[in-house]
Scaffold this active site. Structure first.
Site, short mmCIF file in Angstrom:
data_model
loop_
_atom_site.label_atom_id
_atom_site.label_comp_id
_atom_site.label_asym_id
_atom_site.label_seq_id
_atom_site.Cartn_x
_atom_site.Cartn_y
_atom_site.Cartn_z
N ASP A 1 0.84 -1.19 0.00
CA ASP A 1 0.00 0.00 0.00
C ASP A 1 0.88 1.24 0.00
O ASP A 1 2.08 1.18 0.28
CB ASP A 1 -0.92 0.01 1.23
N LYS A 2 0.24 2.35 -0.31
CA LYS A 2 0.87 3.67 -0.26
C LYS A 2 -0.03 4.59 0.54
O LYS A 2 -1.26 4.45 0.51
CB LYS A 2 1.05 4.20 -1.69
N HIS A 3 0.58 5.52 1.26
CA HIS A 3 -0.23 6.49 1.98
C HIS A 3 0.42 7.86 1.89
O HIS A 3 1.64 7.99 1.94
CB HIS A 3 -0.37 6.10 3.45
N SER A 4 -0.41 8.88 1.74
CA SER A 4 0.05 10.26 1.70
C SER A 4 -0.37 10.98 2.97
O SER A 4 -1.45 10.72 3.51
CB SER A 4 -0.53 10.98 0.48
N THR B 1 -9.34 11.14 -0.28
CA THR B 1 -9.54 10.21 -1.39
C THR B 1 -10.96 9.65 -1.40
O THR B 1 -11.58 9.49 -2.46
CB THR B 1 -8.52 9.05 -1.31
N ARG C 1 -10.13 15.12 15.39
CA ARG C 1 -8.93 15.90 15.07
C ARG C 1 -9.19 16.93 13.99
O ARG C 1 -8.67 18.05 14.03
CB ARG C 1 -7.80 14.97 14.59
N SER D 1 -2.58 7.21 13.52
CA SER D 1 -3.75 7.15 12.65
C SER D 1 -3.44 6.40 11.36
O SER D 1 -4.18 5.50 10.96
CB SER D 1 -4.22 8.57 12.32
N LYS E 1 -4.50 1.86 10.67
CA LYS E 1 -5.27 1.36 9.52
C LYS E 1 -4.43 0.45 8.64
O LYS E 1 -4.89 -0.60 8.18
CB LYS E 1 -5.81 2.54 8.70
N LYS E 2 -3.20 0.87 8.38
CA LYS E 2 -2.35 0.10 7.48
C LYS E 2 -1.98 -1.26 8.08
O LYS E 2 -1.98 -2.28 7.39
CB LYS E 2 -1.09 0.90 7.13
#
Length: 436
Positions: free
Chosen positions: A80-83, A120, A168, A183, A187-188
């Site tokens: 996966d990727k996260h920004s 997203t 938040r 956070s 999830k990841k």
């Protein structure tokens, strides 16, 4: 234990024990801790920070507040990727199908808008029928069949984070490194990943406006994730200007489809997307080098395979089967689409990207409270980039708005937050560094 005493302890800059953190997270999950107490705790953490051990404990307790996914029988790595969030950042939308088309499986757990940055999931909600919050069965089925699925947290996947995340957003505690780390990773890690790559935005449109803070967040995420058994690296990328040519919800979906069709591809968007994708594919041992991975990624775009993967994901999660053929047929449209011109001609030499992101909230394309419905039609398209020449015939952007008043307010914000000069500015770096 009393939640107010745990809050008091963190308020007074004392470290919290694993038991205290576990008690507080369980209370959030069960609903025995009030929203006001969650807000107070997040503010105490923002102001006073957490140690690495505290962050790890918070992350793992948030991960274990609900289900954790196990992937069996897949013939490829789960990645996966996260920004960390930006303005005009639609990389997840194009990267997930690109990575899946190269043989990886991408169970992407994404979020909604946070502060001035777009979400997203809010963008995908523009697609009629698309289930951004499916049950685990449909989520797993889609990942196995298509190779990728971009969804939000299901009802029992890191539910503690879902509650904290919403609070938040509306109580000015978004920028906390411990809270961002916990956070993202809760999830990841709950998604059962083998490998993760982080896109750490840095600049005036990011939560981390300077390189020092961005490095600190990158190191926090990389250290905690690797300690938990998920191989992770982070890439620091520029967010001193809008990424791509659109900002908003439906307009960013349109640009994402165009990107996968090789239509009007923004160079900065392409550079960051290809770098993140290639690094992740090498990290997951699917390709021997970044150059080999980039070659295959471009081949999959040129052949239409990446676009086909995106189309299959959309239809599998309830969207139209022919969505990518004519997205404009399905995406909601604003009542007005008008250009905003500069007050004088010149080269774009800078922009306050954060304020441009906040302008989307003014257009009701973002939220000021957790339960607020947003307008998916509003946003900006044809947005200028640093180095572009603009004049009375070349607009700074096109504004998609519901009313004339909304248009005028957004136009004023854009003009006030874009700097022009008579000399073309030097090209700036798009990718700053890699943190392993």
């Amino acid at each position: 234990m009393l939640p107010q005493e745990i809050i008091r302890k963190k308020r007074d800059r004392q470290p919290l024990s694993p038991d205290e953190i576990g008690f507080f997270v369980q209370g959030i999950t069960k609903g025995t801790i009030a929203d006001s107490q969650i807000g107070a705790m997040t503010m105490a953490i923002l102001l006073n920070g957490m140690s690495k051990d505290e962050i790890t404990s918070l992350t793992l307790n948030m991960r274990d507040s609900g289900d954790t996914l196990k992937w069996k029988g897949l013939n490829g790595p789960v990645v996966d990727k996260h920004s960390t969030g930006g303005v005009g950042d639609k990389i997840s939308l194009v990267m997930a199908p690109m990575i899946a088309s190269c043989g990886a499986f991408v169970p992407m757990i994404s979020g909604r808008g946070l502060g001035h940055t777009g979400g997203t999931l809010d963008k995908l909600d523009s697609v009629p029928g698309y289930k951004t919050c499916p049950d685990n069965e449909l989520f797993v089925k889609t990942v196995k069949k298509v190779g990728c699925a971009i969804i939000g947290q299901t009802g029992n996947l890191a539910p503690a984070d879902k509650k904290i995340y919403a609070i938040r957003d509306v109580c000015a505690t978004v920028e906390s490194i411990p809270l961002i780390t916990a956070s993202i990773l809760s999830k990841k890690l709950a998604a059962g990943l083998d490998y993760l790559i982080m896109d750490l935005k840095c600049g005036n449109g990011a939560f981390m406006s300077n390189i020092k803070d961005a490095r600190a967040l990158a190191r926090s995420i990389v250290d905690v994730a690797n300690a938990a058994g998920t191989g992770t690296k982070a890439i620091l990328t520029d967010m001193n200007q809008v990424l791509g040519s659109t900002v908003g919800n439906a307009v960013e979906i349109q640009e994402s489809v165009d990107y996968l069709k090789n239509i009007n591809v923004d160079s900065r968007l392409h550079e960051i997307t290809m770098t993140l994708s290639a690094e992740l594919l090498v990290q997951s041992k699917l390709f021997p080098s970044v150059s080999a991975a980039k070659k295959q990624l471009q081949k999959n775009i040129d052949s239409g395979l990446a676009l086909e993967t995106f189309a299959r994901m959309v239809s599998s999660l309830g969207g139209p089967k022919d969505f990518v053929e004519k997205p404009e047929k399905y995406l909601p449209q604003s009542r007005l689409k008008l250009p905003v011109f500069p007050e004088c001609s010149g080269y774009v030499s800078g922009m306050n990207t954060r304020n441009i992101g906040l302008a989307i909230i003014e257009l009701k394309g973002g939220r000021t409270r957790p339960d607020q419905k947003i307008d998916h039609t509003t946003g900006f398209s044809g947005f200028c980039q640093i180095g572009d020449y603009v004049d009375t015939q070349t607009p700074l952007a096109y504004i998609h708005a519901a009313t004339e008043d909304d248009y005028q307010r957004a136009a004023n914000i854009i003009r006030d937050n874009i700097t022009l000069s008579q000399r073309k500015p030097p090209a700036s770096k798009t990718i700053f560094e890699v943190v392993r």
